[in-house]
Write a protein that holds these residues in place. Structure first.
Motif, PDB file in Angstrom:
ATOM      1  N   GLY A 123       2.534  -5.818   1.024  1.00 10.77           N
ATOM      2  CA  GLY A 123       1.711  -5.537  -0.152  1.00 10.77           C
ATOM      3  C   GLY A 123       0.281  -5.258   0.253  1.00 10.77           C
ATOM      4  O   GLY A 123      -0.443  -4.554  -0.441  1.00 10.77           O
ATOM      5  N   SER A 124      -0.124  -5.808   1.392  1.00 13.67           N
ATOM      6  CA  SER A 124      -1.327  -5.306   2.010  1.00 13.67           C
ATOM      7  C   SER A 124      -0.865  -4.027   2.695  1.00 13.67           C
ATOM      8  O   SER A 124      -0.200  -4.051   3.734  1.00 13.67           O
ATOM      9  N   LEU A 125      -1.145  -2.903   2.070  1.00 14.48           N
ATOM     10  CA  LEU A 125      -0.491  -1.647   2.434  1.00 14.48           C
ATOM     11  C   LEU A 125      -0.778  -1.240   3.876  1.00 14.48           C
ATOM     12  O   LEU A 125      -1.846  -1.512   4.404  1.00 14.48           O
ATOM     13  N   GLY A 126       0.217  -0.583   4.474  1.00 15.72           N
ATOM     14  CA  GLY A 126       0.048  -0.040   5.817  1.00 15.72           C
ATOM     15  C   GLY A 126       0.674  -0.879   6.914  1.00 15.72           C
ATOM     16  O   GLY A 126       0.766  -0.434   8.051  1.00 15.72           O
ATOM     17  N   LEU A 152       8.195   3.338   2.667  1.00 17.26           N
ATOM     18  CA  LEU A 152       6.742   3.540   2.629  1.00 17.26           C
ATOM     19  C   LEU A 152       6.343   4.276   1.360  1.00 17.26           C
ATOM     20  O   LEU A 152       7.089   5.124   0.874  1.00 17.26           O
ATOM     21  N   GLY A 153       5.133   3.999   0.871  1.00 12.80           N
ATOM     22  CA  GLY A 153       4.566   4.802  -0.205  1.00 12.80           C
ATOM     23  C   GLY A 153       3.812   5.985   0.371  1.00 12.80           C
ATOM     24  O   GLY A 153       3.387   5.952   1.537  1.00 12.80           O
ATOM     25  N   ASP A 154       3.621   7.028  -0.452  1.00 10.31           N
ATOM     26  CA  ASP A 154       2.897   8.191   0.078  1.00 10.31           C
ATOM     27  C   ASP A 154       1.397   7.891   0.196  1.00 10.31           C
ATOM     28  O   ASP A 154       0.780   8.127   1.239  1.00 10.31           O
ATOM     29  N   LEU A 181      10.200   7.690   3.001  1.00  3.61           N
ATOM     30  CA  LEU A 181       8.904   7.831   2.347  1.00  3.61           C
ATOM     31  C   LEU A 181       9.136   8.185   0.881  1.00  3.61           C
ATOM     32  O   LEU A 181       9.756   9.208   0.574  1.00  3.61           O
ATOM     33  N   ASP A 182       8.648   7.352   0.000  1.00  3.10           N
ATOM     34  CA  ASP A 182       8.762   7.605  -1.439  1.00  3.10           C
ATOM     35  C   ASP A 182       7.636   8.574  -1.825  1.00  3.10           C
ATOM     36  O   ASP A 182       6.551   8.166  -2.226  1.00  3.10           O
ATOM     37  N   TYR A 183       7.931   9.861  -1.657  1.00  2.00           N
ATOM     38  CA  TYR A 183       6.891  10.897  -1.822  1.00  2.00           C
ATOM     39  C   TYR A 183       6.822  11.284  -3.299  1.00  2.00           C
ATOM     40  O   TYR A 183       7.299  12.350  -3.699  1.00  2.00           O
ATOM     41  N   GLN A 187      -0.780   8.249  -6.261  1.00  5.68           N
ATOM     42  CA  GLN A 187      -1.150   6.918  -5.775  1.00  5.68           C
ATOM     43  C   GLN A 187      -1.824   6.140  -6.891  1.00  5.68           C
ATOM     44  O   GLN A 187      -1.559   6.400  -8.067  1.00  5.68           O
ATOM     45  N   LEU A 188      -2.683   5.153  -6.559  1.00  7.12           N
ATOM     46  CA  LEU A 188      -3.174   4.238  -7.598  1.00  7.12           C
ATOM     47  C   LEU A 188      -3.931   4.961  -8.710  1.00  7.12           C
ATOM     48  O   LEU A 188      -3.716   4.712  -9.891  1.00  7.12           O
ATOM     49  N   ASP A 189      -4.833   5.856  -8.320  1.00  8.10           N
ATOM     50  CA  ASP A 189      -5.688   6.429  -9.360  1.00  8.10           C
ATOM     51  C   ASP A 189      -5.739   7.950  -9.349  1.00  8.10           C
ATOM     52  O   ASP A 189      -6.733   8.533  -9.772  1.00  8.10           O
TER      53      ASP A 189
HETATM   54  C1  TPP Z   1      -4.578  -2.443   2.172  1.00  7.35           C
HETATM   55  C2  TPP Z   1      -4.464  -2.230   0.714  1.00  7.35           C
HETATM   56  N1  TPP Z   1      -5.398  -1.501   0.072  1.00  7.35           N
HETATM   57  C3  TPP Z   1      -5.306  -1.304  -1.269  1.00  7.35           C
HETATM   58  C4  TPP Z   1      -4.289  -1.856  -1.979  1.00  7.35           C
HETATM   59  C5  TPP Z   1      -4.206  -1.659  -3.479  1.00  7.35           C
HETATM   60  N2  TPP Z   1      -3.127  -0.774  -3.838  1.00  7.35           N
HETATM   61  C6  TPP Z   1      -1.967  -1.238  -4.345  1.00  7.35           C
HETATM   62  S1  TPP Z   1      -0.862  -0.037  -4.657  1.00  7.35           S
HETATM   63  C7  TPP Z   1      -1.939   1.173  -4.148  1.00  7.35           C
HETATM   64  C8  TPP Z   1      -1.563   2.625  -4.179  1.00  7.35           C
HETATM   65  C9  TPP Z   1      -0.348   2.918  -3.385  1.00  7.35           C
HETATM   66  O1  TPP Z   1       0.055   4.231  -3.609  1.00  7.35           O
HETATM   67  P1  TPP Z   1       1.477   4.705  -3.122  1.00  7.35           P
HETATM   68  O2  TPP Z   1       1.665   4.308  -1.711  1.00  7.35           O
HETATM   69  O3  TPP Z   1       1.549   6.152  -3.419  1.00  7.35           O
HETATM   70  O4  TPP Z   1       2.442   3.819  -3.997  1.00  7.35           O
HETATM   71  P2  TPP Z   1       3.517   4.243  -5.119  1.00  7.35           P
HETATM   72  O5  TPP Z   1       3.143   5.585  -5.656  1.00  7.35           O
HETATM   73  O6  TPP Z   1       4.826   4.277  -4.435  1.00  7.35           O
HETATM   74  O7  TPP Z   1       3.445   3.161  -6.161  1.00  7.35           O
HETATM   75  C10 TPP Z   1      -3.146   0.608  -3.726  1.00  7.35           C
HETATM   76  C11 TPP Z   1      -4.292   1.373  -3.231  1.00  7.35           C
HETATM   77  C12 TPP Z   1      -3.326  -2.623  -1.279  1.00  7.35           C
HETATM   78  N3  TPP Z   1      -2.285  -3.179  -1.905  1.00  7.35           N
HETATM   79  N4  TPP Z   1      -3.433  -2.791   0.064  1.00  7.35           N
END
Ligand code: TPP
Ligand code: MG
Length: 280
Positions: A123-126, A152-154, A181-183, A187-189
């Motif tokens: 959940g801490s992405l990457g 992985l998320g895109d 990869l779930d393309y 993303q978030l915003d």
């Molecule tokens: C290191 C880190 N930075 C920021 C966040 C906040 N965050 C949660 S989800 C997200 C966006 C992820 O986008 P994507 O990978 O495209 O996910 P999906 O579209 O599959 O939901 C962010 C920035 C986090 N969880 N971890």
């Protein structure tokens, strides 16, 4: 009938499971009053195929040494995994309503200590790909007894650590590592291509020495099954680029960053459930 089921039979078997998983996602996030519907729904077919078709697992035995591993690196999408576990009979369906509650096993991001069915706290992405790579290399040391799958998320792949893991896997060539990869392009915003475009994505992974396969529609069970069947036989590291739709199955959520991390109101949930029942 006997023997191995055909792909058409597998699609027919998995389809109602996918529909129920989408319903669980809507219900549990609505009950929690917070959560991430968009990235849970986009991955429904991928997670259903993994849990009900691909992964070698032993019901009731989450720490069986030879189980295939699945790391959901985009940890905020874990409601779709809880939904799969409920459909697999590993979690009581009623427990899904405890999502994100204090003390619940079903945290907003997976907690392996509380819930051993998940392989890692993510959940801490990457970070998840690095974990998955380590597991795949450990499997090789153990005589390739299990395979490792990672979602992985895109937006997530904008994180630098993903590319460190990509480079290391390119060097060490773990044959039993499969990354999906779930393309979903969002993303978030906002749209991924506006915030930090990933393209040319397939070429990037190929240049890191990965086998790359695109799944033209990652919300098409038949295509997902086909890709996982091929990559699951080894020859990796594999990158499956699955073109999906964020919020898939609920028209007012589809493709909308607004539904990345927001719970539906009870009225919105009712409409969502009607749509999923009608089309899912
Ligand atoms: C290191 C880190 N930075 C920021 C966040 C906040 N965050 C949660 S989800 C997200 C966006 C992820 O986008 P994507 O990978 O495209 O996910 P999906 O579209 O599959 O939901 C962010 C920035 C986090 N969880 N971890
Ligand atoms: Mg995304």
């Amino acid at each position: 009938m006997s023997g191995t089921p055909t792909r058409i039979e597998e699609v027919a078997r998995l389809k109602p499971i996918v529909r129920k998983m989408r319903e669980h996602v809507i219900r549990m996030i609505t009950a929690a009053g917070s959560g991430h519907p968009g990235g849970s729904l986009s991955a429904a077919e991928i997670v259903a195929t993994l849990f009900f078709h691909t992964l070698r697992r032993r019901p009731g035995d989450p720490t069986w040494a030879d189980r295939d591993r699945f790391v959901i690196s985009k940890g905020h999408g874990v409601p779709i995994v809880y939904a799969a576990l409920a459909e697999a009979g590993e979690l009581p369906v009623e427990e899904l309503a405890s999502l994100r509650k204090l003390g619940s096993r079903l945290q907003g991001h997976p907690d392996r200590v509380l819930l051993p069915w998940v392989e890692a706290a993510t959940g801490s992405l990457g970070q998840g790909l690095s974990l998955a790579l380590g597991m795949a290399l450990a499997s090789r040391l153990d005589g390739d007894r299990y395979r490792v799958f990672c979602l992985l998320g895109d937006g997530e792949t904008q994180a630098g650590q993903v590319w460190e893991a990509a480079m290391a896997a390119g060097k060490y060539q773990p044959a039993n590592l499969v990354v999906i990869l779930d393309y979903n392009k969002v993303q978030l915003d906002g749209p991924v291509h506006e915030i930090m475009d990933l393209e040319p994505l397939a070429e990037k992974w190929r240049s890191f020495n990965w086998k790359v396969r695109e799944i033209a529609d990652g919300n098409d069970l038949g295509l997902v099954i086909e890709a996982l069947d091929e990559s699951g036989r080894g020859g990796g590291p594999w990158m499956l680029i699955a073109h999906t739709v964020k919020g898939k199955g609920v028209s007012f959520m589809e493709g909308k960053a607004a539904w990345h991390g927001k719970a539906p109101t009870p009225e919105e949930a009712k409409r969502a459930l009607e749509e999923i029942a009608a089309h899912g």
